[in-house]
Design an enzyme around this catalytic site. Sequence first.
Site, mmCIF file in Angstrom:
data_model
loop_
_atom_site.group_PDB
_atom_site.id
_atom_site.type_symbol
_atom_site.label_atom_id
_atom_site.label_comp_id
_atom_site.label_asym_id
_atom_site.label_seq_id
_atom_site.Cartn_x
_atom_site.Cartn_y
_atom_site.Cartn_z
ATOM 1 N N GLU A 171 9.396 -2.729 4.924
ATOM 2 C CA GLU A 171 9.868 -1.937 4.061
ATOM 3 C C GLU A 171 10.726 -2.638 2.964
ATOM 4 O OE1 GLU A 171 9.495 1.284 4.022
ATOM 5 O OE2 GLU A 171 9.132 1.936 6.184
ATOM 6 N N GLY A 222 0.894 -0.993 0.105
ATOM 7 C CA GLY A 222 -0.173 0.077 0.010
ATOM 8 C C GLY A 222 0.872 1.283 0.139
#
Length: 198
Positions: A96, A23
């Site tokens: 990440e 997202g």
Amino acid sequence: MFIEPKRGRSKDSRMGWIEVICGSMFSGKTEELIRRLNRAKIAKQKVEIFKPSIDIRYHEEDIVSHNQNAIRSTPINAATEILLYTGDCDVVGIDEAQFFDEAVVDVANSLAAMGKRVIIAGLDMDSTGKPFGPMPGLMAVAEYVTKVHAICMICGDIAHYSYRKVSNGNQVMLGEADTYEARCRKCYHLPDESAEKL
Ligand code: ZN
């Protein structure tokens, strides 16, 4: 003689799988990753968490989401290092993931083949709206893909773009609310003299 294949709880015979949580910025990716990892920890599963060492916004050894829900993690330089630290664990979290090299796709497949549950969070698009690093490859090989959304900071609709308010010419730019805004498709393409994209 027919030997029934082992099923169920034996770690040796169990097949793992890959989950991707993707997202825009401010969409709650890390919160969702932490929620899943904490549930596994409650069930006494052994959890290891990794993030690229480039992400040192807050604390070197914690995954820290924006709501300060921290989980200890190991910062690493290259995705292949993950294989060195995951020997006996049941669940591998990677945060990440967009900052890792393409090798992270093979690493995730290898971990799943070893019977581990692999949960990966990352930005699916960079601030120019292009697929980010290894995320498309990870989404392709994953059993489960969850796309979480932010709220457009201009109009309040569902947002899936990370709009960069300041440009420095690099794809990788760490920052928070002063640098990025979550925006919907309509507001992402608004002409804006005060902000420039790449
Ligand atoms: Zn909007």
